[in-house]
Write a protein that holds these residues in place. Structure first.
Motif, PDB file in Angstrom:
ATOM      1  N   TYR A 281       0.836  -1.204   0.000  1.00 31.97           N
ATOM      2  CA  TYR A 281       0.000   0.000   0.000  1.00 31.97           C
ATOM      3  C   TYR A 281       0.866   1.247   0.000  1.00 31.97           C
ATOM      4  O   TYR A 281       2.070   1.204   0.279  1.00 31.97           O
ATOM      5  N   VAL A 282       0.230   2.380  -0.344  1.00 29.48           N
ATOM      6  CA  VAL A 282       0.863   3.698  -0.298  1.00 29.48           C
ATOM      7  C   VAL A 282       0.176   4.498   0.803  1.00 29.48           C
ATOM      8  O   VAL A 282      -1.052   4.481   0.925  1.00 29.48           O
ATOM      9  N   GLN A 283       0.960   5.213   1.590  1.00 26.14           N
ATOM     10  CA  GLN A 283       0.437   5.968   2.729  1.00 26.14           C
ATOM     11  C   GLN A 283       0.827   7.438   2.590  1.00 26.14           C
ATOM     12  O   GLN A 283       1.844   7.776   1.988  1.00 26.14           O
ATOM     13  N   ALA A 284       0.016   8.332   3.156  1.00 27.05           N
ATOM     14  CA  ALA A 284       0.323   9.765   3.162  1.00 27.05           C
ATOM     15  C   ALA A 284      -0.337  10.420   4.368  1.00 27.05           C
ATOM     16  O   ALA A 284      -1.352   9.929   4.871  1.00 27.05           O
ATOM     17  N   LYS A 285       0.252  11.527   4.844  1.00 27.65           N
ATOM     18  CA  LYS A 285      -0.303  12.304   5.950  1.00 27.65           C
ATOM     19  C   LYS A 285      -0.528  13.728   5.483  1.00 27.65           C
ATOM     20  O   LYS A 285       0.309  14.298   4.781  1.00 27.65           O
ATOM     21  N   SER A 286      -1.638  14.322   5.900  1.00 27.01           N
ATOM     22  CA  SER A 286      -1.915  15.705   5.534  1.00 27.01           C
ATOM     23  C   SER A 286      -2.668  16.379   6.668  1.00 27.01           C
ATOM     24  O   SER A 286      -3.518  15.758   7.315  1.00 27.01           O
ATOM     25  N   ALA A 287      -2.338  17.635   6.924  1.00 29.85           N
ATOM     26  CA  ALA A 287      -3.007  18.392   7.988  1.00 29.85           C
ATOM     27  C   ALA A 287      -3.265  19.809   7.523  1.00 29.85           C
ATOM     28  O   ALA A 287      -2.472  20.399   6.796  1.00 29.85           O
ATOM     29  N   GLY A 288      -4.381  20.357   7.958  1.00 31.28           N
ATOM     30  CA  GLY A 288      -4.711  21.735   7.631  1.00 31.28           C
ATOM     31  C   GLY A 288      -4.992  21.908   6.154  1.00 31.28           C
ATOM     32  O   GLY A 288      -5.582  21.042   5.505  1.00 31.28           O
ATOM     33  N   ALA A 289      -4.551  23.041   5.606  1.00 30.90           N
ATOM     34  CA  ALA A 289      -4.809  23.358   4.200  1.00 30.90           C
ATOM     35  C   ALA A 289      -3.825  22.595   3.324  1.00 30.90           C
ATOM     36  O   ALA A 289      -3.004  23.173   2.627  1.00 30.90           O
ATOM     37  N   GLY A 290      -3.912  21.263   3.373  1.00 28.50           N
ATOM     38  CA  GLY A 290      -2.958  20.429   2.669  1.00 28.50           C
ATOM     39  C   GLY A 290      -3.527  19.810   1.419  1.00 28.50           C
ATOM     40  O   GLY A 290      -4.382  20.381   0.736  1.00 28.50           O
ATOM     41  N   GLY A 292      -5.236  16.924   1.110  1.00 26.23           N
ATOM     42  CA  GLY A 292      -6.218  15.887   1.378  1.00 26.23           C
ATOM     43  C   GLY A 292      -7.193  15.665   0.237  1.00 26.23           C
ATOM     44  O   GLY A 292      -7.482  14.527  -0.135  1.00 26.23           O
ATOM     45  N   SER A 293      -7.712  16.739  -0.356  1.00 22.88           N
ATOM     46  CA  SER A 293      -8.697  16.585  -1.430  1.00 22.88           C
ATOM     47  C   SER A 293      -8.082  15.941  -2.661  1.00 22.88           C
ATOM     48  O   SER A 293      -8.740  15.174  -3.373  1.00 22.88           O
ATOM     49  N   VAL A 294      -6.803  16.230  -2.929  1.00 21.72           N
ATOM     50  CA  VAL A 294      -6.128  15.613  -4.071  1.00 21.72           C
ATOM     51  C   VAL A 294      -5.950  14.119  -3.840  1.00 21.72           C
ATOM     52  O   VAL A 294      -6.156  13.297  -4.735  1.00 21.72           O
ATOM     53  N   LEU A 295      -5.591  13.743  -2.614  1.00 18.94           N
ATOM     54  CA  LEU A 295      -5.435  12.323  -2.291  1.00 18.94           C
ATOM     55  C   LEU A 295      -6.762  11.585  -2.441  1.00 18.94           C
ATOM     56  O   LEU A 295      -6.812  10.475  -2.987  1.00 18.94           O
ATOM     57  N   LEU A 296      -7.830  12.196  -1.956  1.00 14.11           N
ATOM     58  CA  LEU A 296      -9.150  11.563  -2.078  1.00 14.11           C
ATOM     59  C   LEU A 296      -9.523  11.347  -3.543  1.00 14.11           C
ATOM     60  O   LEU A 296     -10.036  10.291  -3.921  1.00 14.11           O
ATOM     61  N   SER A 297      -9.266  12.338  -4.364  1.00 13.94           N
ATOM     62  CA  SER A 297      -9.621  12.222  -5.787  1.00 13.94           C
ATOM     63  C   SER A 297      -8.747  11.204  -6.506  1.00 13.94           C
ATOM     64  O   SER A 297      -9.101  10.745  -7.596  1.00 13.94           O
ATOM     65  N   ALA A 298      -7.600  10.848  -5.890  1.00 13.91           N
ATOM     66  CA  ALA A 298      -6.699   9.876  -6.507  1.00 13.91           C
ATOM     67  C   ALA A 298      -6.885   8.479  -5.922  1.00 13.91           C
ATOM     68  O   ALA A 298      -6.048   7.602  -6.137  1.00 13.91           O
ATOM     69  N   GLY A 299      -7.971   8.282  -5.181  1.00 12.96           N
ATOM     70  CA  GLY A 299      -8.296   6.941  -4.704  1.00 12.96           C
ATOM     71  C   GLY A 299      -7.803   6.591  -3.328  1.00 12.96           C
ATOM     72  O   GLY A 299      -7.899   5.427  -2.916  1.00 12.96           O
ATOM     73  N   PHE A 300      -7.295   7.573  -2.571  1.00 18.36           N
ATOM     74  CA  PHE A 300      -6.847   7.306  -1.207  1.00 18.36           C
ATOM     75  C   PHE A 300      -8.035   7.350  -0.242  1.00 18.36           C
ATOM     76  O   PHE A 300      -9.008   8.079  -0.475  1.00 18.36           O
ATOM     77  N   LEU A 301      -7.933   6.592   0.823  1.00 19.36           N
ATOM     78  CA  LEU A 301      -8.981   6.536   1.840  1.00 19.36           C
ATOM     79  C   LEU A 301      -8.434   7.026   3.180  1.00 19.36           C
ATOM     80  O   LEU A 301      -7.351   6.607   3.596  1.00 19.36           O
ATOM     81  N   PRO A 302      -9.159   7.916   3.875  1.00 22.76           N
ATOM     82  CA  PRO A 302      -8.723   8.315   5.232  1.00 22.76           C
ATOM     83  C   PRO A 302      -9.013   7.181   6.202  1.00 22.76           C
ATOM     84  O   PRO A 302     -10.088   6.595   6.182  1.00 22.76           O
TER      85      PRO A 302
END
Length: 338
Positions: A281-290, A292-302
């Motif tokens: 799997y691929v993992q990423a962390k994002s906080a604040g005005a980061g 997050g929306s790009v990761l969601l649109s690329a198939g990532f799940l929180p």
């Protein structure tokens, strides 16, 4: 607690400190990793306090120095890491006293603003006892990778020459890190009208932060050539045992593009890289005005949220408010873990 002696952390403490880490956490890390985070930071030795009972280290609190910018100036910021107390001394207020003394040491190093990611058990002590503010959430994202046979020699060959994957250049060279740092700085400068704190990605910081250790190999991915780069990323590949052994995961540490479409294109290359390395799997962390929306649109799940807390150590007025929810834009490598 009258038996406790407090000392400013110095490099000669570090071997005993590694023993404390193993007692508290039940595992150890590489010498290179601990040297990098405790003894060889961007300001030299990290500001920290050790607690000793006799000649035995029983507690430790340190702040990892990081360069922060509010869009107008760069300051030395900090992130508490590796705080620990021997089991026999827990529950007596020792960690709070270590933190209080460590912040005094941080002030002497001109550390102005701090942020942290405490676990739920430590959150109340930070807010109630050490004057932190809970400002936002750090979201962990994950994207499973379709299993396939690992490409033989893919990672080993990267040490000799760059590789191409899904239209991106994948590199393990310091010069690629330098190019990515310059690109990041140029793109970030365009967004500095936003009043947020983010890492100041100088070439020196990027080289320091992404110098590989035995646990992790860092790779740079770029799309475009020369001055026409459209997107870049730095990824950390964590191994189960040694470099080029079984891959546990791949983490996106830096991600920047001229637009969201370029970021998604880079993410596509990262997922292909993970498959080539055998990462599950691929993992990423994002906080604040980061991102997050790009990761969601690329198939990532929180899948997990961690409190983001902040604290100031001086009375300066800053362009971005470190105590406001909208005051932070942190991603990936802003945190000491990968």
């Amino acid at each position: 607690m009258s038996m406790i002696d407090y000392q400013v952390y110095a490099p000669y403490h570090w071997e005993d400190l590694r023993k404390l880490f193993e007692r508290v956490w039940g595992s150890s890390r590489s010498v290179e990793y601990d040297q990098k985070h405790w003894n060889n930071t961007i300001i030299g030795t990290a500001p920290g306090i050790v607690a000793l009972a006799g000649d035995r280290i029983v507690g430790f609190y340190t702040v990892w120095p990081v360069p922060l910018t509010d869009g107008a100036k760069v300051v030395i910021g900090g992130q508490p890491i590796d705080s620990m107390v021997d089991g026999q001394f827990q529950g007596r207020g020792l960690l709070r006293e270590l933190g209080r003394r460590c912040y005094q040491e941080c002030a002497r190093h001109s550390i102005a603003v701090m942020y942290g990611a405490p676990n739920r058990a430590a959150l109340a002590g930070n807010l109630g006892g050490l004057n932190w503010s809970h400002v936002s959430e750090i979201v962990d994202y994950v994207r499973p990778v379709l299993r396939q046979a690992r490409r033989s020699g893919f990672l080993a060959n990267l040490m000799d020459q760059d590789r191409a994957i899904k239209g991106l250049t994948v590199s393990a060279t310091p010069s690629a890190l330098d190019t990515a740092a310059v690109f990041y700085a140029n793109v970030a400068a365009q967004g500095d009208a936003k009043k947020v704190w983010r890492l100041a990605q100088s070439t020196e910081w990027v080289r320091y932060r992404y110098g590989s250790t035995p646990e992790v190999r860092y790779l740079t991915l770029m799309i475009g050539q020369g001055d026409k780069i459209r997107g870049a990323a730095v990824c950390g590949i964590r191994f189960k045992n040694a470099l080029d052994g079984p891959v546990v995961k791949l983490t996106i540490s830096e991600l920047v593009g001229r637009d969201n479409a370029a970021c998604r294109e880079v993410i596509g290359g990262i997922v292909s890289l993970a498959a080539a390395c055998g990462a599950p799997y691929v993992q990423a962390k994002s906080a604040g005005a980061g991102l997050g929306s790009v990761l969601l649109s690329a198939g990532f799940l929180p899948y997990r949220r961690t409190p983001l807390i902040s604290r100031t150590l001086d009375a300066s007025c800053h362009r971005a408010n470190p105590l406001a929810k909208s005051g932070w834009a942190l991603f990936g490598g802003a945190f000491d873990t990968i």
